[in-house]
Design an enzyme around this catalytic site. Structure first.
Site, short mmCIF file in Angstrom:
data_model
loop_
_atom_site.label_atom_id
_atom_site.label_comp_id
_atom_site.label_asym_id
_atom_site.label_seq_id
_atom_site.Cartn_x
_atom_site.Cartn_y
_atom_site.Cartn_z
CE LYS A 187 3.20 0.23 4.83
NZ LYS A 187 2.54 -0.03 3.54
NE ARG A 216 3.79 -7.29 10.61
CZ ARG A 216 3.19 -6.58 9.67
NH1 ARG A 216 2.21 -7.08 8.98
NH2 ARG A 216 3.59 -5.34 9.42
CD GLU A 259 -2.71 1.27 2.48
OE1 GLU A 259 -2.74 0.33 3.29
OE2 GLU A 259 -3.39 2.31 2.58
#
Ligand code: ATP
Ligand code: MG
Length: 557
Positions: A271, A261, A35
């Protein structure tokens, strides 16, 4: 054996191998779907290496697709940085860069399809009401009073939504699945929301935007993705992913697989949190060398190979884990030890005058660029009467086993003569400001007669060297897991000493004008990389990593 066969394998490779052997697929297509709401970090590098690396390994292709359904948080700057980071890591995406927004028409069509099938409805519950109707893990949800609207009414309302006939938040399109489903994601999830906002790719064409869950799997299907690899937090979304694929006339049947992750200690990989560090000016920018962003690592002096090797070394599993920062550092140290040319730089200079060396004389010494790799050739450094050595290489009162300079003692200046310290000059505050030394002319490439130098230290000529600024970086956080404390915000654990700037450093003159992103090993000091703010006259160096893992030792104390 090809290079791929010797790379460590993982459970995703196993699934793909089985799919290929069983004829489920004959070609592998993966995608990396960022994204564009921030810069990529080291966690993304793991996903990039997995998606692109897996496709490569099985002779398939990988798409780069921006997951751009949230224009409020997205920007062209982020898109550009992501493209640059993926390229820098050395991966090539298949065809053009893709955007979820390329499929907004198709997605709209799919939404209409669900309405026609009686599987989606326009719901007028406010966000607060909708949350209440949804229930929680222990309480089943309740049906929305708008759930039984007719197909015709829904078609009309959805069209009106698209045409800007409603205020944001006043209604949404939802799938009609099961408000009592144990998996909350299946309790009539939202498909479209109203957002009066111009989009970086589609401009003002749309005022309704699809929700990630609705957009993602269908974009995968439209691109013919075979294996949609994502992180574990999407595991609970997989039934919804599958529900859409089963209930829509999509051209392919992608499947989702989840992996753990990557987290690294002493930093954050989110982020949102990285953006806060930038916005609050804790760091200078997204590519500040202290940041675990790909662009930060790059500026710090990491190479693409070191990041890829690190990602290979940590492996891919079905559990989230935290990796020691030391592992990332070991990866770049390995690379630079082999490949970085050597140079001398005095970071905190102390003046040395060679009293028996003529003024205005200059002699050039030849040193190897790499002690083990002759093919890298040689460099030459000037020797003059005025020299500089590292302050910490002199001790007035030396500790036991001191192998450096002290009064009355001889050391070799690396690659040049043996010198002896005759006199120590101090200022009014008792600081050592200069050493008067003599050199032994017979020690050029030869051992001295009748005495033995204590050690070897690095040096530069004060008369002919290049001024530089040296930036020493430390961990960005003082806590191994800055997110662990429920009571305290991660920002409270920022390390106030994560950057130390040494502005009087001097490097050997041959480094003058070196281009940014060139890496060196400064002998006895560490690995350094030329910063993008460097100029011809004044170099700026970022310390990539020390020569050894000194941090591990500190922690053991
Ligand atoms: P963040 O929480 O940092 O914003 P994200 O998951 O929202 O991360 P995306 O842009 O959606 O960021 O991520 C693109 C891809 O990278 C996704 O497939 C995501 O699962 C993967 N990814 C993100 N963070 C990590 C991580 N720490 N380790 C491995 N993969 C990750
Ligand atoms: Mg995300």
């Amino acid at each position: 054996m090809s290079e791929n066969d010797i790379k460590p394998s993982n459970f995703i490779h196993q699934i793909i191998e089985d799919d290929l052997n069983n004829g489920v697929h004959n070609k592998v297509v993966t995608r990396f779907p960022p994204e564009p709401n921030g810069y990529l970090h080291i966690g993304h590098a793991k996903s990039i290496c997995l998606n692109f690396g897996t496709a490569e390994r099985f002779g398939g292709v990988c798409n780069l697709r921006f997951d751009d359904t949230n224009p409020e948080k997205e920007s062209q700057e982020y898109i550009d940085s992501i493209i640059s980071d993926v390229s820098w890591l050395g991966f090539k995406w298949d065809g053009d860069i893709r955007y979820t927004s390329d499929y907004f028409d198709e997605l709209y069509g799919y939404a209409v399809h669900l309405i026609r099938e009686g599987k989606a409805y326009v719901c007028d519950l406010s966000p607060v009401e909708a949350k209440d109707y949804r229930g929680d893990f222990t309480t089943p949800g309740r049906n929305s009073p708008y759930r039984d609207r007719s197909v015709e009414e829904n078609l009309e309302l959805f069209e009106k939504m698209k045409n800007g006939g409603f205020e944001p938040g006043s209604c949404a399109l939802r799938a009609k699945i099961d408000m009592a489903a144990p998996n909350m994601n299946l309790r009539d999830p939202m498909l479209y929301r109203i957002l009066n906002m111009s989009h970086h790719q589609t401009g003002d064409k749309w005022c309704i935007y699809p929700i990630y869950d609705f957009a993602h799997g269908q974009s995968d299907a439209l691109e013919g993705i075979t294996h949609s690899i994502c992180t574990l937090e999407f595991e609970d979304h997989r039934p919804l992913y599958d529900w859409f694929i089963e209930n829509l006339p999509v051209p392919a049947r992608p499947r989702q697989y989840e992996f753990g992750r990557l987290n690294i200690n002493y930093t954050v990989t989110s982020k949102r949190k990285l953006k806060q560090l930038v916005d609050d000016a804790v760091v200078t920018s997204w590519d500040d060398p202290r940041m675990p962003t790909i662009s930060g690592l790059r500026r710090r002096g990491y190479t693409p190979a070191s990041v890829r090797n690190f990602c290979d070394a940590i492996g891919v599993t079905r559990s989230n884990g935290t990796v020691d920062m030391g592992m990332l550092e070991a990866a770049i140290r390995d690379d630079l030890d082999k490949n970085a040319p050597r140079a001398m730089c005095v970071t905190r200079p102390l003046k040395v005058t060679i009293t028996n060396y003529p003024e205005n004389q200059e002699e050039w010494f030849e040193l190897p660029k790499h002690p083990k790799d002759e093919t890298m050739g040689v460099r030459t450094v000037p020797f003059t009467r005025n020299l500089l050595i590292e302050q910490e290489d002199f001790a007035e009162v030396p500790p036991r086993k001191w192998k450096r300079l002290t009064q009355g003692v001889a050391v070799r200046l690396r690659g040049a003569y043996v010198i002896t310290c005759e006199e120590v000059i101090k200022d009014a505050d008792d600081n050592v400001v200069e050493l008067k030394c003599t050199y032994d002319p017979a020690t050029k490439g030869a051992n001295p007669e009748g005495y033995k130098p204590k050690g070897v230290i690095h040096w530069v000529s004060a008369d002919n060297s290049v001024p530089c600024e040296v930036r020493l970086y430390d961990r960005l956080f003082t806590e191994a897991n800055p997110d662990a404390d429920k009571e305290r915000n991660f920002m409270e654990f920022v390390n106030p000493e994560s950057l130390v700037v040494l502005s009087d450093a001097r490097a050997e003159i041959g480094l003058k004008g070196t281009a940014p992103e060139t890496g060196f090993q400064f002998e006895r000091t560490g690995y350094f990389n030329v910063d993008k703010t460097s100029t011809e006259e004044r170099l700026v160096f970022n310390r990539t990593v020390g020569l050894r893992d000194s941090w591990a030792k500190v922690q053991q104390k």
